[in-house]
Enzyme design. Structure first.
Site, PDB file in Angstrom:
ATOM      1  CE  LYS A  21     -71.621   4.507  67.849  1.00  0.00           C
ATOM      2  NZ  LYS A  21     -70.613   3.485  68.202  1.00  0.00           N
ATOM      3  CB  SER A  22     -68.407   3.482  61.820  1.00  0.00           C
ATOM      4  OG  SER A  22     -69.116   2.604  62.644  1.00  0.00           O
ATOM      5  NE  ARG A  26     -63.742   2.129  60.481  1.00  0.00           N
ATOM      6  CZ  ARG A  26     -64.499   1.658  61.495  1.00  0.00           C
ATOM      7  NH1 ARG A  26     -65.159   2.479  62.297  1.00  0.00           N
ATOM      8  NH2 ARG A  26     -64.591   0.348  61.692  1.00  0.00           N
ATOM      9  N   GLY A  94     -66.517   0.639  72.345  1.00  0.00           N
ATOM     10  CA  GLY A  94     -65.751  -0.513  71.853  1.00  0.00           C
ATOM     11  C   GLY A  94     -64.897  -0.136  70.653  1.00  0.00           C
ATOM     12  NE  ARG A 122     -68.886  -4.254  73.894  1.00  0.00           N
ATOM     13  CZ  ARG A 122     -69.086  -3.349  72.927  1.00  0.00           C
ATOM     14  NH1 ARG A 122     -69.181  -2.057  73.234  1.00  0.00           N
ATOM     15  NH2 ARG A 122     -69.197  -3.731  71.678  1.00  0.00           N
ATOM     16  CD  GLN A 169     -66.109  -2.379  67.736  1.00  0.00           C
ATOM     17  OE1 GLN A 169     -65.815  -3.170  68.614  1.00  0.00           O
ATOM     18  NE2 GLN A 169     -67.011  -1.425  67.912  1.00  0.00           N
ATOM     19  CG  ASP A 316     -74.284  -1.203  65.733  1.00  0.00           C
ATOM     20  OD1 ASP A 316     -74.002  -2.182  66.447  1.00  0.00           O
ATOM     21  OD2 ASP A 316     -73.437  -0.395  65.317  1.00  0.00           O
ATOM     22  NE  ARG A 389     -75.942   1.439  67.854  1.00  0.00           N
ATOM     23  CZ  ARG A 389     -75.686   2.622  67.293  1.00  0.00           C
ATOM     24  NH1 ARG A 389     -76.661   3.456  67.048  1.00  0.00           N
ATOM     25  NH2 ARG A 389     -74.460   2.963  66.943  1.00  0.00           N
TER      26      ARG A 389
HETATM   27  C1  S3P Z   1     -68.293  -0.694  64.622  1.00  0.00           C
HETATM   28  C2  S3P Z   1     -68.446  -2.021  64.368  1.00  0.00           C
HETATM   29  C3  S3P Z   1     -69.499  -2.843  64.954  1.00  0.00           C
HETATM   30  C4  S3P Z   1     -70.606  -2.014  65.583  1.00  0.00           C
HETATM   31  C5  S3P Z   1     -70.098  -0.864  66.356  1.00  0.00           C
HETATM   32  C6  S3P Z   1     -69.217   0.034  65.498  1.00  0.00           C
HETATM   33  C7  S3P Z   1     -67.170   0.013  63.971  1.00  0.00           C
HETATM   34  O1  S3P Z   1     -68.932  -3.688  65.932  1.00  0.00           O
HETATM   35  O2  S3P Z   1     -71.434  -2.824  66.404  1.00  0.00           O
HETATM   36  O3  S3P Z   1     -71.170  -0.082  66.852  1.00  0.00           O
HETATM   37  O4  S3P Z   1     -67.177   1.261  63.938  1.00  0.00           O
HETATM   38  O5  S3P Z   1     -66.260  -0.668  63.480  1.00  0.00           O
HETATM   39  P1  S3P Z   1     -68.267  -5.090  65.491  1.00  0.00           P
HETATM   40  O6  S3P Z   1     -67.471  -4.827  64.305  1.00  0.00           O
HETATM   41  O7  S3P Z   1     -67.417  -5.552  66.645  1.00  0.00           O
HETATM   42  O8  S3P Z   1     -69.436  -6.004  65.256  1.00  0.00           O
END
Ligand code: S3P
Length: 431
Positions: A21-22, A26, A94, A122, A169, A316, A389
């Protein structure tokens, strides 16, 4: 939607989890502002990544499916996007909201970012304050602390910023803003968090210098790069734990991304004594990221103490680690994890309450929890609390609990793992 889970006689099979997902977020966001077009393969089809894609499309970015499922051609209008005609909806994500805010701070137009009830509760001050220091005109509800966020982007200042939280993030948001600052952006992190943005920006021609916990990004115009998204270790973690705690299991998860800034769950399970019951096979490098097949089979675990630098690199995975800890011998203590309180749900409160409903012995702490391992859970009705999750962690608990576990809000899994319930059925032999 609810799902009823009973522990199967045997849990076995091979599967590939969705794209990370991350990395998926990106690959879309960075290619959207890069020169040229790129092909992304293995993109996550979860709702979160769809939110990012929808926001980018609303600003003139073409994200077109190719023949191969999960493959897309991404072509932005160049470093300058188009002003969106309406509010941008980040849904439950987020990552979409925080990364896009950084991007939009440097774009010369007005944008308003909103999200679902969870996302609107949040904390956003963590990005609003430093973006304001960079000179961005950004406002939000609650004294600029909550979404919706309204951003009038424009020219920014370079800043040196000490981040109060180890958040990828926040880091990525400020790096995206820093691309259009006049000079270098210096970020000091309290601990290392996932580094996908650093890797991808570097591959796209930006200069990113890391010196311990300090990071310097030089302004740059990015060049599009093709991205092969690896399997999501955060999704694979559910099957790793399921395999380890089920008494008759062997599960193979192929093509899992093992970037060291994400792989804390493997180290934690090894500390718990997984040993040969959790093995890596076919270790290789794909698209610049380490990848392997992960084989999880029935094992015996013991409680551990978990805190400090490992927390951000498995943040996570802590809810599903708590499930593993219920089946371990002895106590597991999780500390330094207060960030869990501001995820899709308050994951300290929700993990403790739902595992308690299954007969687990857990105590919440301000920055974590204590789990008294008893080696067993008993099926009961549980809630997802709108958190993907949590829904999937409860399913894993149900796979090893006695009796029936009924998960209300099971559909939330589709935020990151739309095929989760099909995959579960294939491992239990129901499909
Ligand atoms: C993520 C960073 C994490 C993670 C989220 C995805 C990202 O959050 O919990 O599911 O893709 O950068 P934080 O960086 O705010 O802890």
């Amino acid at each position: 939607m609810s799902q009823t889970i009973r522990s199967p006689q045997r849990l076995a099979g091979t599967l590939a989890v969705p794209g990370d997902k991350s990395v998926s977020h990106r690959s879309l966001i960075l290619n959207a502002i890069a020169r040229g077009a790129a092909t992304v393969t293995g993109l996550s089809d979860g709702a979160d990544v769809r939110s990012t894609a929808a926001c980018l499309r609303a600003m003139g970015v073409a994200i077109d499916p190719l023949d191969e499922p999960g493959s897309f051609r991404v072509a932005g209008p160049g470093p300058n996007l188009n002003e969106p005609a309406d509010m941008l909806d980040a849904g439950n994500s987020g990552t979409s909201m925080r990364l896009l805010s950084g991007l939009l701070a440097g774009q010369d137009f007005l944008s308003v970012l909103t999200g679902d009830g969870s996302l609107r509760s949040r904390p956003m001050a963590r990005i609003v304050r430093p973006l304001q220091q960079m000179g961005a005109a950004i406002m939000g509800r609650g004294g600029d602390t909550l979404a919706p966020l309204a951003i009038r982007g424009g020219s920014l200042r370079s800043i040196e910023y000490t981040m109060p939280v180890a958040s990828a993030q926040v880091k990525s948001c400020l790096m995206l803003a820093g691309l259009s600052a006049p000079g270098p952006t210096v970020l000091r992190q309290p601990a290392l968090s996932r580094d996908h943005t650093e890797r991808m920006m570097t591959a796209m021609g930006a200069r990113v210098e890391a010196d311990g916990l300090a990071l310097t990004l030089h302004p740059a115009e990015l060049q599009a790069v093709n991205v092969a998204v690896p399997g999501d270790i955060s999704s694979a973690a559910f099957w790793m734990v399921a395999g380890l705690i089920h008494p008759n299991a062997r599960v193979t998860i192929t093509g899992v991304g093992l970037n060291p800034s994400r792989a804390g769950i493997i180290d934690a399970l090894q500390m718990m004594g997984a040993g040969d019951a959790l093995r890596l096979e076919n270790e290789r490098v794909e698209g610049g990221e380490p990848v392997a097949d992960v084989v999880a089979s029935s094992g015996s675990l013991r409680g551990i103490e978990l805190g400090g630098d490992i927390i951000p690199i498995m943040i996570d995975e802590l809810p599903v680690l708590a499930v593993a800890a219920c089946f371990a011998a002895g106590d597991t203590v999780i500390r330094d994890a207060a960030e869990l309180r501001v995820k899709e749900s308050d994951r300290i409160a929700t993990t403790v309450s739902e595992l308690t409903r299954l007969g687990g012995l857990l105590e919440p702490r301000e920055d974590g929890m204590v789990i008294h391992g008893t080696g067993r859970l008993t099926g009961a009705p549980v809630e997802s609390h709108g958190d993907h999750r949590l829904a999937m962690s409860m399913a894993v608990a149900g796979l090893a609990a006695s009796g029936a576990t009924v998960i209300h809000g099971a559909g939330d899994a589709s935020v990151s793992y739309p095929t989760f319930w099909e995959h579960l059925a294939s491992l239990t032999g129901e499909q």
